[in-house]
Design a protein around this motif. Structure first.
Motif, short mmCIF file in Angstrom:
data_model
loop_
_atom_site.label_atom_id
_atom_site.label_comp_id
_atom_site.label_asym_id
_atom_site.label_seq_id
_atom_site.Cartn_x
_atom_site.Cartn_y
_atom_site.Cartn_z
N THR A 171 0.62 -1.05 0.25
CA THR A 171 0.23 -0.06 -0.39
C THR A 171 1.17 1.89 0.17
O THR A 171 1.08 2.40 -0.60
N LYS A 201 1.75 2.25 -3.72
CA LYS A 201 0.78 2.12 -4.33
C LYS A 201 0.88 3.65 -4.13
O LYS A 201 0.50 4.54 -4.84
N ALA A 202 0.65 4.70 -3.01
CA ALA A 202 0.35 5.45 -2.30
C ALA A 202 1.53 6.46 -3.58
O ALA A 202 1.46 7.60 -3.27
N GLY A 260 1.34 6.75 -6.82
CA GLY A 260 0.04 7.22 -7.37
C GLY A 260 -0.62 6.80 -7.96
O GLY A 260 -1.09 6.80 -8.59
N ILE A 265 -7.08 3.57 -3.49
CA ILE A 265 -6.44 4.06 -1.99
C ILE A 265 -6.91 5.32 -1.78
O ILE A 265 -6.88 6.39 -2.44
N SER A 276 -8.04 8.97 -0.35
CA SER A 276 -7.55 10.16 0.39
C SER A 276 -6.18 10.46 1.45
O SER A 276 -5.21 10.89 1.49
N THR A 309 -5.58 7.75 3.73
CA THR A 309 -4.47 6.63 3.72
C THR A 309 -3.15 6.74 3.25
O THR A 309 -1.92 7.07 3.36
N ARG A 310 -4.00 7.36 1.58
CA ARG A 310 -2.49 7.89 1.11
C ARG A 310 -1.64 9.21 1.45
O ARG A 310 -0.58 9.72 1.53
N GLU A 311 -2.59 9.88 2.56
CA GLU A 311 -2.52 11.22 3.15
C GLU A 311 -1.25 11.31 4.69
O GLU A 311 -0.09 11.01 4.47
N ILE A 333 0.08 8.09 4.93
CA ILE A 333 1.19 6.96 4.07
C ILE A 333 2.72 8.85 3.39
O ILE A 333 3.95 8.32 4.69
N ARG A 334 1.80 9.55 2.96
CA ARG A 334 2.78 10.68 2.79
C ARG A 334 3.58 11.11 3.93
O ARG A 334 4.42 11.57 3.43
#
Length: 346
Positions: free
Chosen positions: A32, A35-36, A39, A43, A45, A47-49, A51-52
């Protein structure tokens, strides 16, 4: 459950954060995280944030080789050009690099010099380097044969379109460039307008002429004298302008199919004792700032948006790499940059 143990001060100076470290911090799987950060994938938004944020806190820097193996991608793109003069391919490539760099993609540039054998060699070399796709560009908007030997890899054509209408090609709007110049000259009250342009076998030459004629017809005006076809050189711009002005001294404006031609035209008008723009207003094409801003007076010119062609082509290629291919030709807009050669106050 996310690992919230502070990391600052717990990692030695030689320890580099890994995907697993980020995954533990964000409470997700390593897949995950990949992928995040790339891009890709479905996923949320939030979760993506998360992770970042975890990656930023850990000062995580993705390893290019690991990204390649994990995602079955090399994160590289091959750019093949036939523009040995680099006048047109350089701004196209800079625009492409702007877009590709944002996606952490690297670029291999190969100049085939218009030689099919050299081009095939570069395709093979780039395939050996496992590029994820190709951008093909050149020095004219004449269509070219599709790039051969690329297999299933995506290919996008920039400036120089593919002869296959189904291929994704991003091109300039040559016709509108002529229309913009003609409309500008008519707005200034110029009615006796002539045209000096390049070789008769260039598609851009005829498209720009057609656009100019469209503007003149809409303004109830016609071209003075025959269009002057010749080489893309200052010498031809000088010679053609002298021929036109001697045959038609009433000419009060000239639109040139390139800035190089216009620079030759400026010399000819000065030799003939004509003031620019008081006696004759002139416009060029390409907005090559090395020429337009260095001209005396600075040259009004149509900017063909070459950098935007490169950026758009790169975005289309990235879409195709991610499984969202585009088909057909897409035009990028152009715009007029007004300088003192038409407006003495500019």
């Amino acid at each position: 459950m996310a690992d919230t143990t502070p990391t600052t001060g717990h990692r030695g100076p030689d320890h580099r954060a890994t995907v697993r470290d980020v995954a533990r911090r964000a409470g997700v799987s390593p897949g995950t995280v990949s992928k995040a950060l790339n891009g890709t994938g479905q996923i949320s938004s939030a979760t993506r944030e998360r992770i970042r944020s975890a990656a930023a806190e850990l000062d995580f820097r993705p390893n290019a080789l690991a990204r390649s193996v994990f995602g079955r991608r090399s994160f590289t793109v091959g750019v093949i050009t036939t523009d040995s003069f680099e006048r047109f391919s350089v701004p196209v490539m800079l625009g492409a690099e702007d877009a590709l760099g944002a996606g952490r993609m690297s670029v291999f540039l190969c100049d085939s010099r218009g030689d099919p054998i050299r081009e095939r060699h570069y395709v093979e070399v780039l395939l050996e380097r496992r590029v994820d796709g190709f951008i093909v560009t050149g020095r004219s908007s004449n269509q070219r044969p599709p790039l051969a030997g690329t297999g299933d890899l995506p290919v996008v054509y920039a400036l120089t379109p593919s002869a296959d209408q189904q291929d994704c090609s991003v091109v300039v709007d040559d016709r509108t460039s002529g229309t913009l110049a003609g409309e500008h000259l008519l707005r200034l009250g110029r009615r006796q307008i002539a045209h000096v342009t390049g070789p008769d076998d260039f598609d851009a030459v005829h498209q720009r002429l057609a656009g100019l004629r469209t503007a003149l017809q809409a303004g109830d005006a016609t071209l003075v004298g025959a269009p002057m076809f010749g080489g893309w050189t200052e010498a031809w711009g000088r010679q053609a302008t002298q021929i036109l002005l001697r045959a038609h001294p009433e000419i009060d404006a000239v639109h040139y199919g390139s800035d190089l031609l216009a620079r030759g035209g400026i010399d000819a008008l000065r030799d003939l004792g004509r003031r620019i723009p008081e006696d004759v207003a002139i416009t060029g094409t390409d907005n090559w700032e090395l020429l337009t801003e260095g001209a005396r007076p600075p040259l009004t010119s149509v900017d063909m948006g070459l950098a935007e062609v490169g950026r758009t082509a790169a975005h289309r290629l990235l879409d195709a790499i991610d499984g969202r291919p585009h088909a057909g030709r897409e035009q990028v807009g152009c715009h007029l940059v007004v300088r003192a050669s038409t407006d003495g106050t500019a």
